[in-house]
Design an enzyme around this catalytic site. Structure first.
Site, mmCIF file in Angstrom:
data_model
loop_
_atom_site.group_PDB
_atom_site.id
_atom_site.type_symbol
_atom_site.label_atom_id
_atom_site.label_comp_id
_atom_site.label_asym_id
_atom_site.label_seq_id
_atom_site.Cartn_x
_atom_site.Cartn_y
_atom_site.Cartn_z
ATOM 1 N N ARG A 19 -8.285 1.991 -1.224
ATOM 2 C CA ARG A 19 -8.609 3.130 -2.087
ATOM 3 C C ARG A 19 -9.313 2.730 -3.384
ATOM 4 O O ARG A 19 -9.830 3.562 -4.107
ATOM 5 C CB ARG A 19 -7.320 3.924 -2.389
ATOM 6 C CG ARG A 19 -6.781 4.643 -1.165
ATOM 7 C CD ARG A 19 -5.323 5.075 -1.343
ATOM 8 N NE ARG A 19 -4.384 3.978 -1.067
ATOM 9 C CZ ARG A 19 -3.053 4.084 -1.110
ATOM 10 N NH1 ARG A 19 -2.498 5.242 -1.440
ATOM 11 N NH2 ARG A 19 -2.287 3.058 -0.838
ATOM 12 N N GLN A 78 -0.523 -13.774 4.563
ATOM 13 C CA GLN A 78 -0.158 -12.780 5.569
ATOM 14 C C GLN A 78 -1.448 -12.346 6.257
ATOM 15 O O GLN A 78 -2.315 -11.742 5.636
ATOM 16 C CB GLN A 78 0.498 -11.559 4.909
ATOM 17 C CG GLN A 78 0.890 -10.485 5.909
ATOM 18 C CD GLN A 78 1.017 -9.116 5.259
ATOM 19 O OE1 GLN A 78 0.514 -8.865 4.173
ATOM 20 N NE2 GLN A 78 1.684 -8.208 5.954
ATOM 21 N N ALA A 428 -40.018 -21.425 -49.136
ATOM 22 C CA ALA A 428 -40.077 -20.289 -48.216
ATOM 23 C C ALA A 428 -41.276 -20.428 -47.288
ATOM 24 O O ALA A 428 -42.320 -20.951 -47.676
ATOM 25 C CB ALA A 428 -40.155 -18.997 -49.010
HETATM 26 C C1 UD1 Z 1 4.447 1.375 -1.336
HETATM 27 C C2 UD1 Z 1 5.783 1.845 -0.731
HETATM 28 C C3 UD1 Z 1 6.106 3.221 -1.303
HETATM 29 C C4 UD1 Z 1 6.177 3.145 -2.820
HETATM 30 C C5 UD1 Z 1 4.890 2.546 -3.405
HETATM 31 C C6 UD1 Z 1 5.086 2.280 -4.869
HETATM 32 C C7 UD1 Z 1 5.935 0.928 1.528
HETATM 33 C C8 UD1 Z 1 5.791 1.208 2.960
HETATM 34 N N1 UD1 Z 1 5.667 1.918 0.705
HETATM 35 O O1 UD1 Z 1 3.461 2.287 -0.919
HETATM 36 O O2 UD1 Z 1 7.354 3.669 -0.806
HETATM 37 O O3 UD1 Z 1 6.403 4.437 -3.355
HETATM 38 O O4 UD1 Z 1 4.569 1.310 -2.755
HETATM 39 O O5 UD1 Z 1 3.913 1.851 -5.494
HETATM 40 O O6 UD1 Z 1 6.320 -0.170 1.174
HETATM 41 N N2 UD1 Z 1 0.862 -5.271 0.827
HETATM 42 C C9 UD1 Z 1 0.840 -6.499 1.461
HETATM 43 N N3 UD1 Z 1 0.689 -6.548 2.804
HETATM 44 C C10 UD1 Z 1 0.589 -5.431 3.562
HETATM 45 C C11 UD1 Z 1 0.618 -4.184 2.907
HETATM 46 C C12 UD1 Z 1 0.753 -4.138 1.544
HETATM 47 O O7 UD1 Z 1 0.937 -7.538 0.812
HETATM 48 O O8 UD1 Z 1 0.469 -5.576 4.792
HETATM 49 C C13 UD1 Z 1 1.009 -5.246 -0.642
HETATM 50 C C14 UD1 Z 1 -0.174 -4.591 -1.327
HETATM 51 O O9 UD1 Z 1 -1.149 -5.551 -1.661
HETATM 52 C C15 UD1 Z 1 0.481 -3.992 -2.571
HETATM 53 C C16 UD1 Z 1 1.899 -3.696 -2.126
HETATM 54 O O10 UD1 Z 1 2.135 -4.465 -0.975
HETATM 55 O O11 UD1 Z 1 0.510 -4.903 -3.636
HETATM 56 C C17 UD1 Z 1 2.112 -2.211 -1.812
HETATM 57 O O12 UD1 Z 1 1.228 -1.828 -0.787
HETATM 58 P P1 UD1 Z 1 0.484 -0.425 -0.789
HETATM 59 O O13 UD1 Z 1 -0.345 -0.341 0.444
HETATM 60 O O14 UD1 Z 1 -0.174 -0.213 -2.075
HETATM 61 O O15 UD1 Z 1 1.742 0.532 -0.612
HETATM 62 P P2 UD1 Z 1 1.876 2.038 -1.094
HETATM 63 O O16 UD1 Z 1 1.190 2.925 -0.133
HETATM 64 O O17 UD1 Z 1 1.510 2.167 -2.512
HETATM 65 CA CA CA Z 2 0.577 0.835 -3.977
#
Ligand code: UD1
Ligand code: CA
Length: 465
Positions: A19, A78, A428
């Site tokens: 996003r 990962q 100058a």
């Molecule tokens: C996540 C939470 C949500 C919470 C929100 C708060 C989950 C499923 N959801 O949603 O409940 O309200 O954060 O901000 O956990 N990341 C990885 N590997 C992955 C996916 C994500 O390292 O495979 C990391 C991202 O880089 C990020 C963090 O985890 O730093 C959160 O991931 P993001 O996709 O932003 O989760 P949200 O949809 O915000």
């Molecule tokens: Ca997030």
């Protein structure tokens, strides 16, 4: 404080951040002068963990490089990125056999304070919980996981996309920050399936796994919901940056700094400013800058990684980068101090003057329209308007030395390498190519001739066809 041997921090930073619509990994986007991951690390440092593990994935090398300065951080990759639970699982080899508490942080939740983290650990240990979830009650819960309670206790977390219309009305949200009992965690993660709207392994499901296993799950509701704001897009990045700036400005004002218009003042978190300094609108102070006390920084000035001593005045529209300015000096308006510049006590750098890798001694003045580069200028020197050090021959840079009490007449070029001796004068309009000995006058310009009566003769002469 010594490291807490049974406390381990894991930071999730592998996601792409779709996003953000960016080629830069999300956690490297900056707010108030530091990347989001730097902000998160600052908070995690305040609980002095025994280990810090960062889970990287999307553009892993880029993120790893940005952490290279911190030998205490270990990275795990990962790949592919299958969700937050899957991300945390990657840390298992590094944490296996280390009992204690795992604090999980999200690389995109940069406003979190050290105080909240300490409270989280305390709450978690006091309750003897298997997991403790940091939550907040917010006005606009859209996009966050919702905390579903049953008889007052947390039962599970439902993501926005998987929530029913009634669940979407819940205003208590998951911050994505947790404390876990390390002995139970990795086994529980293996119990998580990917049966949700995104087909990902959700860390949030650990709550229902524990509830099924009748293990205690606690919550810590933060007082200030702003603190757990997640950044998923550029608008949220801007909002978070604004909150950080406001906080910094308030800290400085509480410590005696006058900020005329906080809304238009941009000061990075590491910047130090002394009391009774007055900062006018539109000022940007970045990086590791230190500003003394009783300084005046006028409007629309940018100061980056620079040191200003006490009672320095910076007039409007200056750019100061990597420079040092001693007590009582005055800079500007419209001056440019570039890296490795040293301005001495009480010295003056005026309108449209540029200094690069130059020291200007105490009491010396370069008041108008000059370029001074690779120059060592002594004390009480007067550099006349329009003086230029010609430091570059197209291949190499050369040095100019101007000794104490010298006087450089206006519109002079000092063709480096060259030295103007102590107390010497440069006439100058001179192009100085050879050293000027101490107390001598160096003059190098075309001689003037006045032709008496020339105008009258010109007027009498018949015009040529
Ligand atoms: C996540 C939470 C949500 C919470 C929100 C708060 C989950 C499923 N959801 O949603 O409940 O309200 O954060 O901000 O956990 N990341 C990885 N590997 C992955 C996916 C994500 O390292 O495979 C990391 C991202 O880089 C990020 C963090 O985890 O730093 C959160 O991931 P993001 O996709 O932003 O989760 P949200 O949809 O915000
Ligand atoms: Ca997030």
């Amino acid at each position: 404080m010594t490291a807490q041997s049974d406390l381990h921090v894991v930071i999730l930073a592998a996601g792409q951040g779709t996003r953000m619509k960016s080629s830069l990994p999300k956690v490297l986007h900056q707010a108030a002068g530091s990347s989001m991951i730097e902000h998160v690390l600052r908070a995690s440092d305040s609980v002095t963990p025994a280990t810090i593990t960062v889970v990287i994935g999307h553009q892993a090398d880029f993120v790893r490089l940005s952490l290279a300065g911190r030998a205490d951080i270990q990275c795990v990759v990962q790949s592919p990125q299958l969700g937050t639970a899957h991300a945390l699982q990657q840390a298992e080899p590094l944490l296996a056999g280390r009992p204690g508490t795992v604090v999980l942080l999200s690389g995109d939740v940069p406003l979190l304070t050290g105080a909240t983290l300490r409270k989280l650990v305390q709450t978690h240990l006091d309750a003897g919980a298997a997991a403790t979830v940091v939550t907040a009650v917010v006005e606009r819960p859209y996009g966050y996981g919702r905390i579903i309670r049953s008889r007052g206790r947390i039962a599970r977390i439902v993501e926005e996309r998987d929530a029913s219309p009634t669940q979407r009305l819940v205003r208590e949200i998951n911050s994505g920050i947790y404390a876990f009992d390390g002995a139970l965690l990795f086994d529980a993660l293996r119990g998580i399936a990917a049966g949700n709207a995104q087909g990902e392994y959700y860390l949030t499901d650990v709550v229902s796994v524990y509830r099924r296993r009748r293990l205690p799950v606690e919550t810590l509701i933060v007082d200030d919901p702003g603190e757990v704001r997640g950044v998923n897009n550029r608008s949220e990045l801007a909002e978070v940056g604004a909150i950080m700036r406001q906080k910094k400005n308030e800290e400085l004002m509480a410590a005696g700094v006058t900020i005329v218009d906080p809304a238009s003042t941009y000061i990075d978190s590491d910047v130090i400013v002394g009391p009774d300094t007055v900062i006018h609108p539109g000022v940007v102070i970045q990086g590791q800058s230190r500003i003394g006390s009783a300084c005046e920084i006028q409007a629309y000035v940018r100061i980056t990684d620079s040191e200003l001593a006490d009672k320095v005045t910076v007039l409007n529209f200056c750019v100061i980068v990597g420079a040092r300015v001693a007590k009582g000096a005055a800079i500007g308006p419209f001056a440019h101090l570039r890296p490795a510049t040293d301005v001495g006590e009480g010295a003056r750098v005026g309108n449209f003057v540029e200094l690069k890798k130059t020291s200007l001694g105490a009491g010396s003045k370069a008041s108008h329209l000059s370029y001074l580069g690779d120059a060592t200028i002594g004390t009480n020197v007067n550099v006349g308007a329009g003086t230029i050090t010609c430091n570059y021959d197209g291949q190499n840079k050369h040095e100019t030395v101007i000794e104490d009490n010298a006087f450089i007449g206006s519109d002079s070029q000092l063709i480096a390498p060259v030295r103007v001796g102590r107390g010497a004068y440069v006439g100058a309009g001179s192009s100085i190519t050879r050293d000027v000995p101490p107390d001598a006058l160096g003059i190098a310009r075309g001689r003037q001739e006045n032709v008496e009566g020339w105008v009258a003769r010109k007027k009498k002469a018949p015009a040529k066809a």
